[in-house]
Design an enzyme around this catalytic site. Structure first.
Site, mmCIF file in Angstrom:
data_model
loop_
_atom_site.group_PDB
_atom_site.id
_atom_site.type_symbol
_atom_site.label_atom_id
_atom_site.label_comp_id
_atom_site.label_asym_id
_atom_site.label_seq_id
_atom_site.Cartn_x
_atom_site.Cartn_y
_atom_site.Cartn_z
ATOM 1 N N ARG A 47 0.862 -1.177 0.000
ATOM 2 C CA ARG A 47 0.000 0.000 0.000
ATOM 3 C C ARG A 47 0.903 1.233 0.000
ATOM 4 O O ARG A 47 2.119 1.103 0.085
ATOM 5 C CB ARG A 47 -1.029 -0.006 1.149
ATOM 6 C CG ARG A 47 -0.682 -0.706 2.417
ATOM 7 C CD ARG A 47 0.479 -0.135 3.156
ATOM 8 N NE ARG A 47 0.318 1.289 3.330
ATOM 9 C CZ ARG A 47 1.294 2.147 3.549
ATOM 10 N NH1 ARG A 47 2.550 1.735 3.615
ATOM 11 N NH2 ARG A 47 1.064 3.428 3.686
ATOM 12 N N GLY A 48 0.276 2.407 -0.078
ATOM 13 C CA GLY A 48 1.052 3.630 -0.241
ATOM 14 C C GLY A 48 1.136 3.935 -1.733
ATOM 15 O O GLY A 48 1.461 3.039 -2.536
ATOM 16 N N ALA A 49 0.846 5.186 -2.091
ATOM 17 C CA ALA A 49 0.653 5.522 -3.507
ATOM 18 C C ALA A 49 1.827 5.107 -4.416
ATOM 19 O O ALA A 49 1.622 4.385 -5.407
ATOM 20 C CB ALA A 49 0.339 7.006 -3.646
ATOM 21 N N ARG A 90 -7.578 0.007 -6.668
ATOM 22 C CA ARG A 90 -7.787 1.077 -5.691
ATOM 23 C C ARG A 90 -7.916 2.401 -6.464
ATOM 24 O O ARG A 90 -7.065 2.707 -7.290
ATOM 25 C CB ARG A 90 -6.618 1.139 -4.679
ATOM 26 C CG ARG A 90 -6.499 -0.154 -3.863
ATOM 27 C CD ARG A 90 -5.572 0.030 -2.675
ATOM 28 N NE ARG A 90 -6.186 0.823 -1.631
ATOM 29 C CZ ARG A 90 -5.512 1.345 -0.601
ATOM 30 N NH1 ARG A 90 -4.209 1.170 -0.503
ATOM 31 N NH2 ARG A 90 -6.136 2.040 0.328
ATOM 32 N N GLN A 199 -1.541 2.006 9.999
ATOM 33 C CA GLN A 199 -0.281 2.148 9.247
ATOM 34 C C GLN A 199 0.786 2.895 10.059
ATOM 35 O O GLN A 199 1.977 2.650 9.898
ATOM 36 C CB GLN A 199 -0.522 2.907 7.928
ATOM 37 C CG GLN A 199 -1.276 2.143 6.866
ATOM 38 C CD GLN A 199 -2.757 2.454 6.913
ATOM 39 O OE1 GLN A 199 -3.308 2.751 7.962
ATOM 40 N NE2 GLN A 199 -3.410 2.364 5.774
ATOM 41 N N ASP A 240 -1.905 10.783 -1.690
ATOM 42 C CA ASP A 240 -2.322 9.790 -2.691
ATOM 43 C C ASP A 240 -2.626 10.443 -4.025
ATOM 44 O O ASP A 240 -2.528 9.818 -5.074
ATOM 45 C CB ASP A 240 -3.540 9.016 -2.203
ATOM 46 C CG ASP A 240 -3.092 8.037 -1.137
ATOM 47 O OD1 ASP A 240 -2.948 8.445 0.023
ATOM 48 O OD2 ASP A 240 -2.816 6.874 -1.506
ATOM 49 N N ASN A 250 -5.292 12.271 1.053
ATOM 50 C CA ASN A 250 -4.378 11.397 1.801
ATOM 51 C C ASN A 250 -5.207 10.605 2.803
ATOM 52 O O ASN A 250 -6.425 10.789 2.928
ATOM 53 C CB ASN A 250 -3.284 12.225 2.489
ATOM 54 C CG ASN A 250 -2.161 11.339 3.010
ATOM 55 O OD1 ASN A 250 -1.658 10.480 2.296
ATOM 56 N ND2 ASN A 250 -1.772 11.512 4.259
ATOM 57 N N LYS A 251 -4.548 9.721 3.520
ATOM 58 C CA LYS A 251 -5.210 8.813 4.457
ATOM 59 C C LYS A 251 -6.221 9.549 5.337
ATOM 60 O O LYS A 251 -5.953 10.640 5.828
ATOM 61 C CB LYS A 251 -4.136 8.147 5.317
ATOM 62 C CG LYS A 251 -4.615 7.153 6.345
ATOM 63 C CD LYS A 251 -5.556 6.108 5.815
ATOM 64 C CE LYS A 251 -5.019 5.306 4.653
ATOM 65 N NZ LYS A 251 -6.090 4.528 3.965
HETATM 66 O O1 MRU Z 1 -4.428 3.028 2.357
HETATM 67 P P1 MRU Z 1 -2.960 3.274 2.182
HETATM 68 O O2 MRU Z 1 -2.124 2.699 3.272
HETATM 69 O O3 MRU Z 1 -2.494 2.876 0.802
HETATM 70 O O4 MRU Z 1 -2.810 4.855 2.276
HETATM 71 C C1 MRU Z 1 -1.528 5.393 2.137
HETATM 72 C C2 MRU Z 1 -1.466 6.844 2.371
HETATM 73 O O5 MRU Z 1 -2.447 7.508 2.572
HETATM 74 C C3 MRU Z 1 -0.099 7.484 2.231
HETATM 75 O O6 MRU Z 1 0.003 8.587 3.084
HETATM 76 C C4 MRU Z 1 0.096 7.955 0.788
HETATM 77 O O7 MRU Z 1 -0.170 6.917 -0.114
HETATM 78 C C5 MRU Z 1 1.464 8.459 0.552
HETATM 79 S S1 MRU Z 1 2.657 7.195 0.538
HETATM 80 C C6 MRU Z 1 4.181 7.871 0.182
#
Ligand code: MRU
Length: 348
Positions: A47-49, A90, A199, A240, A250-251
Site C-alpha cells: 500500500r502507499g501511492a 484502488r 499504518q 495519494d 491522503n489517508k
Molecule cells: O491506504 P494506504 O495505506 O495505501 O494509504 C496510504 C497513504 O495515505 C499514504 O500517506 C500515501 O499513499 C502516501 S505514501 C508515500
C-alpha cells in the site's frame, strides 16, 4: 542499507513484503499471476501511492512474462486485460494510473517499432524495474528538497505511513525525515496510530525504529492535545493524489490534522513525488475517495469492537484543502500557494 524491501521482481515473480503482518512477522509473498497481485493491492499487502504504482508496473511485466502469446498483438491483448484488472484495485492513489499509463506508452512504442513478443516481454520488465529504481531516487531527491523545512530539534508529527514501505524505498514524508537525519539534524517523530488499518503504529514505527530514528506512537485523538502542549513543531504527511489546485487526498484523518496544525499555528507540509500530482484533476472534489469494507473498522485486530448489525462508515481517504497546506515538497523542489501556478510550473 536495509535488510528488507517493499516490492521487487525476482525470478519470474513479484515479491512483496506482506505489510498486513507487520510489525510482528516479516514475511514475503511471491506472486506469479496478475489476479493474485491485484488482490494483494486490494488487501493492503502492499500500500502507499508510489508502492502501488511500482507494484502495478511490475504486474504489467508479470502479465507479459506469463502470457503464452506468440504474436505482439496477442501479447498486447493479454497486457491490456491485466491493465484493466489492476486499474480496478484502488481508485484514489493516482500513481497506480500513472504507472499503468507509463507501461502502456512503453508497450505502444515497442509495437510501433515492430518488436517481437519476446522482445516486448523483456522491454516491459526492464521498464518496470527502471520505474521502481527511479522511485527510490525520486524519494531521495524529494527528501533533500525538504530538509530546509526541518530545523534542528524538530518534533515531527506524521500520519499513516509515507515511508520506504509506501514507495520503492526511502519514502516521501519519511524521506524528508531521513534526509534531515542524514544532514545531521536531531529530530524525533510522533506517529499517529492511523485507525483503522494502523499504518502509523504498525508500519511507520517499524521502519523508523529499524533505522534508529526516534519515534513515539500516539493514538489519533492525542494530536490536538500534544500540539496544544507544544510537543509538536511541524506536520509532514504524504499524499495519494494532489489536484491541480493543490487540494490533497491522503489517508483519512489527514484533513483533521491540517485543521489542528492551522489552529496551533504549525506548518503543515505535504511530501509527494510529481507522479502524485494530477493536473488532470482540477480540485479535491474531483478525486475519487475509496470506500473500504466493514471489517477494518468493526474489528480491532481480529476482535469485534462494533455491535453486530450496527453499520459503519469507512472512507479510506479525505481531502485537505490547499488553503491549509503550507508547502508541497517534490523531487523538483518546493511548491507554495498559489498552487495552481506553482504545481503547473514544477511539472512543465
Ligand atoms: O491506504 P494506504 O495505506 O495505501 O494509504 C496510504 C497513504 O495515505 C499514504 O500517506 C500515501 O499513499 C502516501 S505514501 C508515500
Amino acid at each position: 542499507m536495509t535488510d528488507w524491501f517493499t516490492v521487487r521482481w525476482e525470478d519470474g515473480a513479484v515479491v512483496l513484503l506482506d505489510q498486513r503482518k507487520l510489525p510482528t512477522e516479516e514475511t514475503y509473498l511471491r506472486l506469479t499471476d496478475v489476479e493474485s497481485l491485484a488482490r494483494a493491492i486490494e488487501d493492503l499487502v502492499v500500500r502507499g501511492a508510489p508502492a502501488i504504482g511500482c507494484t502495478a508496473a511490475l504486474g504489467i511485466a508479470l502479465a507479459a512474462d506469463r502470457s503464452p502469446a506468440e504474436t505482439p498483438a496477442a501479447l498486447a491483448a493479454d497486457v491490456e486485460s491485466a491493465r484493466e484488472r489492476l486499474a480496478r484495485t484502488r481508485p484514489t492513489a493516482v500513481n497506480l494510473f500513472w504507472a499503468l499509463e507509463r507501461m502502456g506508452r512503453h508497450l505502444d512504442k515497442g509495437l510501433a517499432n515492430g518488436s517481437s513478443a519476446p522482445q516486448l516481454r523483456a522491454d516491459l520488465l526492464q521498464e518496470a524495474r527502471t520505474l521502481v529504481e527511479e522511485d527510490v531516487g525520486i524519494c531521495r531527491s524529494l527528501g533533500l528538497a525538504g530538509v530546509s523545512l526541518v530545523p534542528d530539534g524538530s518534533r515531527i508529527l506524521t500520519h499513516c505511513n509515507a515511508g520506504a514501505l509506501a514507495t520503492g524505498g526511502y519514502g516521501t514524508a519519511l524521506g524528508v525525515v531521513r534526509a534531515a537525519v542524514e544532514a545531521g539534524r536531531q529530530v524525533s517523530v510522533l506517529a499517529d496510530e492511523t485507525r483503522p488499518f494502523l499504518q502509523g503504529a504498525r508500519l511507520t514505527a517499524w521502519e523508523l525504529a529499524k533505522d534508529g530514528i526516534p519515534v513515539s506512537v500516539i493514538t489519533d485523538n492525542m494530536a490536538a492535545h500534544l500540539m496544544h502542549q507544544g510537543e509538536a513543531d511541524l506536520v509532514i504527511v504524504g499524499a495519494d493524489r494532489v489536484a491541480a489546485n493543490g487540494d490533497v487526498a491522503n489517508k483519512i484523518g489527514t484533513y483533521g490534522l491540517a485543521l489542528l496544525a492551522r489552529a496551533h499555528d504549525l506548518p503543515f507540509y505535504v511530501a509527494a513525488p510529481c507522479s502524485t500530482i494530477d493536473l488532470r484533476t482540477a480540485t479535491g472534489a474531483d478525486i475519487p475517495i475509496e470506500e473500504r469494507g466493514r471489517a477494518e473498522v468493526a474489528e480491532f485486530g481480529a476482535r469485534p469492537v462494533v455491535p453486530e448489525g450496527v453499520p459503519v462508515r469507512h472512507p479510506a481517504f479525505d481531502i485537505t484543502p490547499a488553503s491549509l497546506v503550507t508547502a508541497i515538497v517534490t523531487e523538483k523542489g518546493i511548491a507554495r500557494a498559489p498552487y495552481g501556478d506553482s504545481l503547473a510550473a514544477l511539472l512543465h
